[in-house]
Design a protein around this motif. Structure first.
Motif, PDB file in Angstrom:
ATOM      1  N   ASP A 359       0.853  -1.190   0.000  1.00  0.00           N
ATOM      2  CA  ASP A 359       0.000   0.000   0.000  1.00  0.00           C
ATOM      3  C   ASP A 359       0.888   1.239   0.000  1.00  0.00           C
ATOM      4  N   LYS A 406       7.635  -3.134   7.562  1.00  0.00           N
ATOM      5  CA  LYS A 406       6.687  -2.019   7.563  1.00  0.00           C
ATOM      6  C   LYS A 406       5.493  -2.283   6.665  1.00  0.00           C
ATOM      7  N   ILE A 407       5.734  -2.792   5.449  1.00  0.00           N
ATOM      8  CA  ILE A 407       4.602  -2.966   4.533  1.00  0.00           C
ATOM      9  C   ILE A 407       3.673  -4.086   5.011  1.00  0.00           C
ATOM     10  N   SER A 409       3.214  -4.826   8.285  1.00  0.00           N
ATOM     11  CA  SER A 409       2.515  -4.222   9.417  1.00  0.00           C
ATOM     12  C   SER A 409       1.418  -3.278   8.956  1.00  0.00           C
ATOM     13  N   ASP A 410       1.709  -2.457   7.963  1.00  0.00           N
ATOM     14  CA  ASP A 410       0.707  -1.516   7.440  1.00  0.00           C
ATOM     15  C   ASP A 410      -0.487  -2.262   6.852  1.00  0.00           C
ATOM     16  N   ASP A 413      -3.184  -3.792   9.148  1.00  0.00           N
ATOM     17  CA  ASP A 413      -4.189  -2.888   9.707  1.00  0.00           C
ATOM     18  C   ASP A 413      -5.493  -2.971   8.921  1.00  0.00           C
TER      19      ASP A 413
END
Length: 533
Positions: A359, A406-407, A409-410, A413
């Motif tokens: 994203d 990070k990607i 984890s993002d 959500d």
């Protein structure tokens, strides 16, 4: 006498004939447990025999175990790895200069580096022959077996102030789990571990592992086919841990029809070998054809019928939709198509997976409604690569470790972890400057190894991104490669498995080096071991 046995003899001589061959690797079958001549008076006699039977340790060539002798860092890592079920990795790039490929400990130290179990005493130094201290052993144990090693806990021993600050949490957790114990209220952090004490520790862990069974879903291990024949793809899969094959058989045509390149022999082979086939359906990055098909209800229905018909015709287990490069305006149409296709496939007991980009908040990711897609598809396959891409303004890693974390984890959500498959790169790029233009060339993993060998590249581990960066000069031009190999891949898999995801995918099968599969399997083994403790 072959080279390996000559080397074992030499190491034994250096250690005055009592070096621990439980770490060197003499299999337990070479001598019965009763032939260990010097363990009769050891308090760890029972544990030594048990671990010998399990193939974790062995006596020396003369049948001696040397229970009171100290254990080295390399020996401890090796024994711990065997206890957990981790296999040695024959990585191409040497992680530590003092553990060369000729070392008996090379494979296990390489495996430990790929799992971040045992750090060196410096960026390129491991100190394999140095006696391991009790606090070092605690750190190794907790890195291997505890996922939340950074959590602060109390350390209730009389010599707590003597424990190094970097080891306090690990010592506390190791004692809390009864892996290491104190003596008369003292931990003795700098004291060496003896071989018999190590046997007691490892037997405790082995008992804990054997006492528990973790009920978990089997991970999907999806491998995409690319630029290979059916025969070549089968040969490549045989060398891998892939359990779900995704051949590139179906593509959207400009008139809205679907091409068919099915090969039933691949399906037959897969099913005969306990594997599934999720055939890929792609749009070839054709935005116009995608809009024309998805915006027309009749064409969508025809495509759904065609694909669901393939399930019966070829006995497929699922479809993997790979639509990329289409317009944000088709976001709702794409979601509707996935909903309709999911309904049809689920009616036949087939699986629907959908490939998605990270994203990025750009037109590249805007066409995907991640939350809605996850409601209908069984899995979303995150293409966790192209952090730096061809035509971009900056060179760099295809997929650095912090970026991947990070990607994921993002994205989580917006969707449940159990529906996520993390797609990882089995390729890299050679970057260089041509005039004022930044250029790059895609490389398979063996091709990158060939280049760094041919041009004697300098390779440096960058801990901040979890990769080696290699640089070399060709015709006066500096080239850079952010390598993907067993160490970087092991760390990526381990990072992905921090979450209870549905599986892993690999672009593409056949472009890797075989040692990467061992590193991947070790990461999965470690996750399973942690779940049982």
């Amino acid at each position: 006498m072959n080279k390996q046995r000559i080397h074992i003899w030499f190491v034994s001589l250096v250690f005055l004939m009592y070096s621990l061959t439980l770490a060197i690797g003499v299999p337990a079958s070479t001598a019965s447990t009763s032939s260990l001549r010097d363990i009769g008076n050891s308090y760890a006699q029972k544990q030594i025999r048990s671990l010998h039977e399990a193939g974790v340790i062995a006596g020396d060539e003369n049948g001696y175990f040397h229970p009171t002798s100290p254990v080295t860092r390399a020996e401890f890592v090796t024994m711990l790895s065997r206890t957990v079920g981790i296999k040695p990795v024959s990585g191409t790039i040497v992680s530590y200069t003092d553990v060369p490929k000729s070392s008996w400990a090379y494979g296990y130290v390489q495996a430990a580096a790929a799992l971040n179990i045992a750090n060196g005493i410096g960026p390129t130094t491991f100190a394999p022959k140095r006696t391991i201290s009790r606090e070092e052993a605690a750190a190794f144990l907790v890195r291997a077996l505890e996922q939340n090693a950074s959590t602060t806990t109390n350390l209730n021993v009389k010599d707590a102030k003597m424990v190094s600050s970097w080891a306090r949490n690990s010592v506390s957790k190791a004692m809390q789990n009864n892996w290491l114990v104190g003596y008369q209220g003292y931990f003795r952090p700098s004291a060496p571990l003896s071989r018999q004490e190590t046997a007691v520790i490892l037997q405790r862990i082995l008992d804990d592992l054997n006492a528990q069974t973790a009920a978990s879903r089997p991970l999907v291990s999806l491998g995409w086919q690319y630029q290979s024949t059916t025969e070549e793809f089968i040969a490549q899969v045989k060398k891998s841990s892939v359990n779900t094959l995704s051949p590139r058989w179906y593509f959207l045509q400009k008139d809205g029809t679907v091409s068919d390149f099915s090969d039933v022999s691949l399906v037959n082979w897969a099913h005969d070998n306990g594997k599934q086939v999720w055939a890929l359906f792609g749009n070839k990055f054709d935005s116009a054809a995608t809009h024309a098909a998805l915006s027309d209800a009749g064409k969508r229905k025809a495509i759904v019928q065609k694909l669901s018909g393939f399930i019966d015709k070829y006995q497929l287990d699922g479809i993997n939709v790979d639509f990329e490069g289409f317009a944000p305006g088709d976001r709702n149409n794409f979601t509707l198509f996935i909903q309709e296709l999911a309904t049809a496939l689920h009616a036949k007991g087939a699986v629907l997976s959908v490939d998605i980009p990270p994203d990025s908040g750009t037109d590249w990711s805007e066409p995907y409604d991640f939350t809605e897609l996850a409601k209908y598809a069984d899995y979303l396959v995150l293409m966790a690569y192209e952090e730096h891409w061809v035509g971009g303004t900056k060179s760099g890693s295809v997929a650095s470790l912090p970026w991947i974390k990070k990607i994921i984890s993002d994205l989580l959500d917006e969707m449940p972890a159990k529906k996520l498959i993390v797609g990882l790169p089995l390729y890299t790029r050679d970057w260089y400057q041509s005039g004022k233009q930044l250029q790059s060339v895609d490389l398979s993993i063996p091709e990158s190894y060939q280049l760094i060998s041919q041009y004697k590249a300098s390779s440096t581990w960058d801990d901040s991104i979890g990769q080696y960066r290699s640089t070399y000069k060709k015709q006066g031009v500096t080239h850079s490669i952010w390598l993907e190999e067993s160490r970087s891949m092991g760390l990526k898999v381990q990072a992905s498995l921090q979450w209870d995801i549905g599986g892993l995918a690999y672009w593409y099968v056949g472009s890797e080096s075989t040692d990467m599969w061992t590193a991947i399997a070790n990461s999965i083994t470690l996750k399973q071991a942690r779940a049982r403790l």
